[in-house]
Design an enzyme around this catalytic site. Structure first.
Site, PDB file in Angstrom:
ATOM      1  N   ASP A 203      -3.529   0.639 -10.839  1.00  0.00           N
ATOM      2  CA  ASP A 203      -2.878   0.882  -9.552  1.00  0.00           C
ATOM      3  C   ASP A 203      -3.956   0.819  -8.480  1.00  0.00           C
ATOM      4  O   ASP A 203      -5.140   0.710  -8.792  1.00  0.00           O
ATOM      5  CB  ASP A 203      -2.092   2.207  -9.535  1.00  0.00           C
ATOM      6  CG  ASP A 203      -2.961   3.447  -9.672  1.00  0.00           C
ATOM      7  OD1 ASP A 203      -4.110   3.327 -10.145  1.00  0.00           O
ATOM      8  OD2 ASP A 203      -2.488   4.545  -9.323  1.00  0.00           O
TER       9      ASP A 203
ATOM     10  N   TYR B 283      -6.781   1.370  -5.504  1.00  0.00           N
ATOM     11  CA  TYR B 283      -7.760   2.402  -5.174  1.00  0.00           C
ATOM     12  C   TYR B 283      -7.094   3.429  -4.259  1.00  0.00           C
ATOM     13  O   TYR B 283      -6.252   3.085  -3.423  1.00  0.00           O
ATOM     14  CB  TYR B 283      -8.964   1.784  -4.456  1.00  0.00           C
ATOM     15  CG  TYR B 283      -9.781   0.836  -5.313  1.00  0.00           C
ATOM     16  CD1 TYR B 283     -10.369   1.252  -6.501  1.00  0.00           C
ATOM     17  CD2 TYR B 283      -9.989  -0.483  -4.904  1.00  0.00           C
ATOM     18  CE1 TYR B 283     -11.135   0.385  -7.267  1.00  0.00           C
ATOM     19  CE2 TYR B 283     -10.768  -1.354  -5.666  1.00  0.00           C
ATOM     20  CZ  TYR B 283     -11.319  -0.922  -6.851  1.00  0.00           C
ATOM     21  OH  TYR B 283     -12.078  -1.775  -7.599  1.00  0.00           O
TER      22      TYR B 283
ATOM     23  N   PHE C 165      -8.666  -4.472  -7.959  1.00  0.00           N
ATOM     24  CA  PHE C 165     -10.114  -4.336  -8.100  1.00  0.00           C
ATOM     25  C   PHE C 165     -10.909  -4.713  -6.850  1.00  0.00           C
ATOM     26  O   PHE C 165     -12.120  -4.526  -6.816  1.00  0.00           O
ATOM     27  CB  PHE C 165     -10.640  -5.148  -9.305  1.00  0.00           C
ATOM     28  CG  PHE C 165     -10.070  -4.691 -10.618  1.00  0.00           C
ATOM     29  CD1 PHE C 165     -10.478  -3.494 -11.186  1.00  0.00           C
ATOM     30  CD2 PHE C 165      -9.114  -5.455 -11.273  1.00  0.00           C
ATOM     31  CE1 PHE C 165      -9.938  -3.069 -12.393  1.00  0.00           C
ATOM     32  CE2 PHE C 165      -8.566  -5.032 -12.479  1.00  0.00           C
ATOM     33  CZ  PHE C 165      -8.986  -3.834 -13.043  1.00  0.00           C
TER      34      PHE C 165
ATOM     35  N   HIS D  59     -10.813  -0.975 -19.970  1.00  0.00           N
ATOM     36  CA  HIS D  59     -10.879  -1.024 -18.513  1.00  0.00           C
ATOM     37  C   HIS D  59     -12.349  -1.012 -18.071  1.00  0.00           C
ATOM     38  O   HIS D  59     -13.204  -0.414 -18.728  1.00  0.00           O
ATOM     39  CB  HIS D  59     -10.137   0.190 -17.940  1.00  0.00           C
ATOM     40  CG  HIS D  59      -9.836   0.109 -16.492  1.00  0.00           C
ATOM     41  ND1 HIS D  59     -10.749   0.466 -15.528  1.00  0.00           N
ATOM     42  CD2 HIS D  59      -8.729  -0.294 -15.829  1.00  0.00           C
ATOM     43  CE1 HIS D  59     -10.207   0.289 -14.336  1.00  0.00           C
ATOM     44  NE2 HIS D  59      -8.985  -0.174 -14.482  1.00  0.00           N
TER      45      HIS D  59
END
Length: 228
Positions: free
Chosen positions: A69, A71, A82, A194
């Site tokens: 999801d 930041y 990202f 991740h």
């Protein structure tokens, strides 16, 4: 501002078709209400909600990178998984992506803003598209996963090679949709941990996703992605 007023480029027909269904209307109503309330803040800013769709139309998708999801701190999220805007401190996950890119291909990220990747055909799509300030995964139960799943399913008929890069458990929940053996067209699915500091050392570092994607594209007659 209504969700359907956001710029989503060539994905509009797909999104508008979903918006006719009750589950999607309920999702959009909840998201619009959260933006209108203003406190707590919702990220990304509403006008940037579909940046990933706007920058990477379906006919140009060569690779999909799925995040969790957005930041959740002010000034970070701008609608690309990202990615953060220029001048913003590099988040730890993005820093680790840069380390793996350097190790894999010997090149540097194009910057903290990954717009260049999006324009190369990399759909930088979070599993959940909104979040409350300072509250990661706070919109996890709102229904975004169904929305993003349907977006990925809309790519199934495309006859060109597409790679899917699934980083972390949330992204890997999409994996069942993308079974390369079921597709008549070239498909690649890469899974790893991740890139966050909590998990990067347990399977993300050393996974070499960038070279694998480019090898797959080249082998199937498509141009490789300029990652750096």
């Amino acid at each position: 501002m209504r969700i359907l007023d956001c710029d989503m480029g060539a994905w509009r027909e797909t999104v508008e078709a979903m918006a006719e269904e009750p589950w999607c209307r309920a999702l959009f109503d909840q998201v619009e209400a959260a933006y209108a309330q203003g406190e707590p803040a919702v990220y990304p800013p509403q006008g940037q909600l579909f940046t990933a769709l706007r920058l990477t139309p379906p006919e140009r998708v060569k690779c999909v990178i799925v995040g969790q999801d957005p930041y959740h701190q002010p000034g970070q999220a701008h609608g690309l998984a990202f990615s953060v805007l220029p001048g913003t401190k590099t988040p730890p996950s993005l820093r680790n992506i840069g380390k793996e890119l350097r190790s894999d291909l010997g090149v540097e990220l194009p910057g903290n803003d990954l717009t260049a990747w999006a324009e190369e055909g990399v759909l930088l799509l979070n599993n959940v598209l909104t979040v409350y300030d300072s509250a990661p995964n706070s919109h996890k139960k709102w229904g975004w996963q169904t929305f993003t799943t349907r977006l990925l399913q809309s790519l199934e008929p495309q006859p060109w090679p597409i790679a899917f890069v699934l980083w972390g458990r949330e992204a890997q929940s999409k994996g069942a949709l993308i079974a390369p053996e079921r597709s008549p067209y070239p498909r690649l699915v890469l899974r790893s941990n991740h890139p966050s500091p909590l998990s990067a050392s347990r399977g993300f570092f050393g996974s070499r996703p960038f070279s694998q994607v480019n090898a797959f594209l080249t082998e199937n007659g498509a141009s490789p992605i300029k990652w750096g």
